[in-house]
Enzyme design. Structure first.
Site, PDB file in Angstrom:
ATOM      1  N   LYS A 256       8.821   0.440  16.052  1.00 40.19           N
ATOM      2  CA  LYS A 256       7.538   0.650  16.722  1.00 40.19           C
ATOM      3  C   LYS A 256       7.790   1.339  18.061  1.00 40.19           C
ATOM      4  O   LYS A 256       8.868   1.241  18.618  1.00 40.19           O
ATOM      5  CB  LYS A 256       6.850  -0.692  16.941  1.00 40.19           C
TER       6      LYS A 256
ATOM      7  N   HIS B 241       0.810  -1.221   0.000  1.00 44.32           N
ATOM      8  CA  HIS B 241       0.000   0.000   0.000  1.00 44.32           C
ATOM      9  C   HIS B 241       0.845   1.274   0.000  1.00 44.32           C
ATOM     10  O   HIS B 241       0.357   2.339  -0.340  1.00 44.32           O
ATOM     11  CB  HIS B 241      -1.020  -0.006   1.144  1.00 44.32           C
TER      12      HIS B 241
ATOM     13  N   HIS C 165       7.982  -2.293   2.372  1.00 46.66           N
ATOM     14  CA  HIS C 165       7.790  -0.842   2.253  1.00 46.66           C
ATOM     15  C   HIS C 165       9.124  -0.108   2.039  1.00 46.66           C
ATOM     16  O   HIS C 165       9.264   0.743   1.173  1.00 46.66           O
ATOM     17  CB  HIS C 165       7.143  -0.265   3.515  1.00 46.66           C
TER      18      HIS C 165
END
Lengths: 515, 358
Positions: free
Chosen positions: A366, A204, A266
């Site tokens: 994260k 995406h 990504h």
């Protein structure tokens, strides 16, 4: 059989949407899942709202729960009301959209379920003018992919214009495998049923406006390309930072880690777009040919000395944006002794003529202080320090910062004279912000990618060799990490990663840019 | 900070010496940078609006103020009256809006009012106030002037686009003037009435998107257009329908002859008096099929139906009557003026003349 290209529709000339897909049946495997509710159906609804779906476009949810069409529609309407870019749902648009929304209950492993699905598809061809065109969206865990591909093939639900039929396309979600071996196996299974050009591997990130703008920035502007090489660029930094933890994805993350979750896909896409050579055309294979060359040129991590170029970390308890948060090992459904990395930083080299010895520093993590994806190009200093003897002058290298998300934009940092009777300098920035210049909210990445699949344009999708080459490069490092008795370096949640990541870049006389 | 500057930032018009407009604007942003918080000045276009009355002036200022939210711009609104007293005055203000997280984005607005022989000084002043390297759109508010072409030409000199709204036009000759401007200058025209057709064009195009319908446009035999008008005698209100018919004819590969007739095709218009104007319905007859595109004002949608031997489900397109600022935003978001308008204009003028003669 030769297919004859349709003449273009002359009434499309000059309209914003010059290309319109032919109506097709889009089947979503895993229609009861989170991705379908939060992303896919809201994206399709927004496309319908903007008039970008063709008349007759049909969407069929396929999953195990026992829903009917009406219950499915009610459920999806609720999801669109919450997640669609064009929310709240417009009654008139919804009414028309819902007419093409159906649900087929079935188990992905049962041939009988495919039979029912096929009957529904045939019925839609008759009533909605979808002409046998099929798109299968596999919003399911990768272990279901082989059986779905096999049964679709066995039930005769895959056709190809080159073999005389309408098109069938399949969309696969990441992860594209767990390592090189599983990625190869996944691709092998895919080509037993589909041809490579029928397979659309969705990442995406490639649907984001700012990522696509990388190509425009580099290749539609004359001023950047002459400087886009080792002669002028000192190093490049890529940051994908998330402030959230693993949320409810503990079990998945335990098997993946940040390198598989972010870096293999990504970040490889971002790196490829930054480092690629100009493609010969803005066409799917021309662009992807150049991207894969970048991944192929990545230098292997130094065997036995991987830690000099790659650092991994795991967050401990801390606070993010003012909220106290637990450490990774205290997260739901995560092993209390887990050694999975939630942060990774790497120094990589693209061994080719353009980028020889220019380090690319990648970091993803994260529970970092904020959510930001950012690429910064750090230029070499001026060749001669003309102002070195002038008190008050401390020149700094120019930086071109490309913000992918949020607050998308581009900024160029350079030194300027501070007004006054003496020569003093200060860094200033020239900034472009999407929101300031273009105002309107850009379409969601999934909207663009779904539309491109309907149009059959795979430019924004990962190709088989891209995926496998990225795994081939990353696999040895992952293997070393898995075998290592050392746990990942701890870092408190809300910080920019472990000190070892700072040490890695500082050894080279550089520092991480604060994005 | 002077009260004047404070007022300008707050959106009030502040009178300034027209010799030092740029200087005062620079001062405004310098002060804002020092004292204000998170204010960004932005511009993608220079938009010059020409008004001939104070009513048009106020309206143009409000419209472009709203448009600047979507398309940041330096707005210059000029009002001239050659018959008025020989004087010139200028005002500045800022159109600011919140972007989120406390950030403000501002566009600048300059107003210039000139009368008598001072009118001649307006074009060079406007040219000096244009932001370099940014495109220039020139919006002629209201009807087009048929006299003083030299003045118009000098104003249009640096313009990349001339925006008009033919809904205000008195006669087919006004459309002719737009066509001539497009042909004789390097400034392509844009008509807001053409922009109003975007959804109608998209809906009509969707009829011919299915592969089975693709070839049928060439067999177009009949076009019927029903439109609401608020004043049935006013020419400008018919232009939208004329454009739509002319576009269909042109894209179907047909031509309109000098007398306004289209060989082998029947083209009829029905204008119905109503409170709000706009096209209501279009019927198309082709060999072996027919199509209808209809606006449902209460649902704010256009629906498209294809009958005959073909099976194409109803299509639906969200639509609403666009305000002028929204039309201007649409136009400014196009990197280039729509060249189709120049293709459609001659046919529309011929059909309009035929209708006027009848």
């Amino acid at each position: 059989m030769t297919t004859v290209a349709l003449e273009p529709n002359p009434l499309r000339e000059g309209l914003e949407q010059e290309r319109v897909p032919d109506a097709s049946c889009l089947v979503i495997f895993g229609a009861s899942g989170d991705l379908t509710h939060r992303k896919l159906l809201p994206a399709l609804y927004s496309l319908a709202h903007d008039g970008l779906l063709p008349a007759g476009q049909t969407i069929i949810g396929f999953a195990r729960p026992d829903y009917g069409d009406e219950a499915f529609r009610a459920d999806i309407r609720k999801a669109c009301n919450e997640f669609a870019r064009t929310k709240p749902v417009d009654d008139a648009v919804w009414e028309n959209f819902a007419k093409g929304l159906f649900y087929v209950q079935g188990d992905f492993t049962e041939p009988e379920a495919y039979n029912r699905l096929n009957q529904k598809l045939t019925e839609c061809d008759r009533t909605r003018g979808t002409g046998g065109r099929r798109i299968y969206y596999l919003a399911v865990p990768p272990n279901f992919f082989p059986v779905i591909a096999e049964l679709l093939g066995a039930e005769g639900m895959v056709t190809d214009p080159e073999r005389g039929g309408p098109y069938t396309r399949v969309i696969i979600e990441k992860p594209f495998g767990h390592d090189l071996a599983t990625a190869r196996e996944l691709n092998r299974v895919a080509v037993t049923t589909f041809r490579e050009r029928q397979v659309f591997r969705i990442d995406h990130y490639l649907g984001k406006e700012t990522v696509q703008n990388l190509l425009v920035l580099r290749f539609a502007n004359g001023i950047f390309e002459p400087f886009w090489n080792r002669q002028y660029i000192d190093h490049v930094q890529l940051t994908v930072a998330e402030s959230i933890g693993v949320e409810k994805r503990g079990p998945y993350f335990e098997s993946a880690g940040i390198a598989r979750d972010i870096i293999q896909n990504h970040m490889m896409q971002l790196l490829s777009l930054v480092a690629m050579e100009p493609p010969v055309a803005f066409e799917a294979d021309a662009v992807r040919d150049e991207k894969v060359k970048v991944v192929r040129a990545l230098r292997d991590f130094p065997a036995g000395h991987e830690s000099s170029s790659a650092v991994r970390g795991q967050y401990t308890a801390g606070s993010v944006l003012g909220e106290a948060v637990p450490g990774y090992r205290q997260e739901e459904r995560v092993s209390p002794t887990s050694r999975v990395e939630t942060y990774a930083a790497m120094k990589v080299f693209v061994d080719n003529w353009r980028w020889a010895d220019v380090p690319f520093y990648l970091r993803a993590g994260k529970r970092l202080p904020k959510r930001v994806t950012d690429i910064s190009i750090h230029f070499r200093p001026a060749p001669y320090p003309l102002f070195k003897k002038v008190a008050g002058v401390r020149t700094q290298p120019n930086v071109l910062a490309i913000r992918i998300q949020p607050d998308e934009g581009i900024a160029l940092k350079f030194d300027s004279k501070v007004p006054g009777p003496t020569v003093r300098t200060a860094p200033v920035t020239m900034e472009f912000r999407y929101a300031t210049s273009f105002g309107a909210e850009p379409p969601e990445a999934y909207e663009r990618l779904l539309l491109e699949t309907m149009l059959g344009d795979s430019t924004l999708f990962a190709r088989r060799d891209e995926v496998e080459t990225a795994w081939a490069w990353l696999d040895p490092l992952l293997h070393v990490w898995e075998e290592s008795p050392e746990p990942p370096d701890p870092y408190p949640a809300g910080t920019w990663g472990p000190p070892s990541a700072d040490a890695m870049i500082e050894r080279d006389g550089r520092r991480w840019r604060r994005p | 900070m002077s009260d004047n500057i404070r007022d300008a930032i707050a959106g009030e018009e502040v009178r300034v010496d027209y010799n030092s407009i740029e200087q005062t604007l620079a001062e405004l942003w310098r002060i804002e940078k020092t004292e204000g918080e998170a204010v960004t000045r932005a511009a993608l276009w220079n938009v010059v609006a020409h008004a001939s009355s104070s009513e048009h002036h106020t309206s143009a200022s409000e419209i472009l103020g709203r448009a600047s939210i979507a398309v940041p711009q330096r707005t210059i609104v000029i009002r001239t009256n050659p018959e008025g007293p020989p004087e010139m005055a200028a005002w500045i203000s800022a159109n600011c809006h919140l972007l989120g997280a406390g950030k403000q984005v501002c566009s600048e607005e300059i107003s210039i009012v000139a009368g008598g022989d001072r009118v001649e000084r307006v074009p060079p002043l406007v040219h000096a106030l244009l932001i370099p390297d940014m495109p220039v759109a020139f919006w002629w508010v209201g009807d087009l002037p048929h006299e003083n072409e030299a003045y118009v030409r000098s104003l249009l000199g640096p313009a990349d686009r001339l925006i008009v709204d033919s809904v205000h036009f008195d006669s087919p000759e006004d459309l002719g003037l737009v066509q001539r401007t497009g042909e004789r200058t390097s400034t392509p025209p844009a008509d807001l009435n053409w922009v109003r057709l975007d959804e109608w064009r998209a809906a009509a195009a969707s009829v011919f998107d299915p592969p089975s319908m693709r070839g049928r446009l060439k067999t177009l035999r009949e076009i019927r257009i029903i439109a609401n008008v608020t004043d049935i005698a006013y020419f400008g209100e018919s232009v939208e329908a004329l454009y739509l018919a002319s576009w269909l004819v042109a894209q179907a590969g047909m031509g309109v002859d000098d007398s306004g007739n289209i060989p082998d095709l029947s083209c009829t218009f029905e204008f119905r008096p109503a409170d709000t104007r706009g096209i209501l319905r279009v019927d198309l007859e082709m060999d072996g099929s027919s199509a209808a595109i209809e606006r449902h004002p209460e649902r704010c949608v256009l629906t498209t139906n294809v009958d005959g031997q073909l099976n194409v489900p109803e299509a639906l397109l969200r639509t609403s009557r666009k305000k002028v600022d929204e039309l201007i935003v649409r136009e400014l978001k196009q990197p280039e003026s729509d060249r189709l308008l120049m293709k459609v204009l001659p046919s529309a003028i011929r059909i309009a003349r035929r209708r006027s003669a009848a």
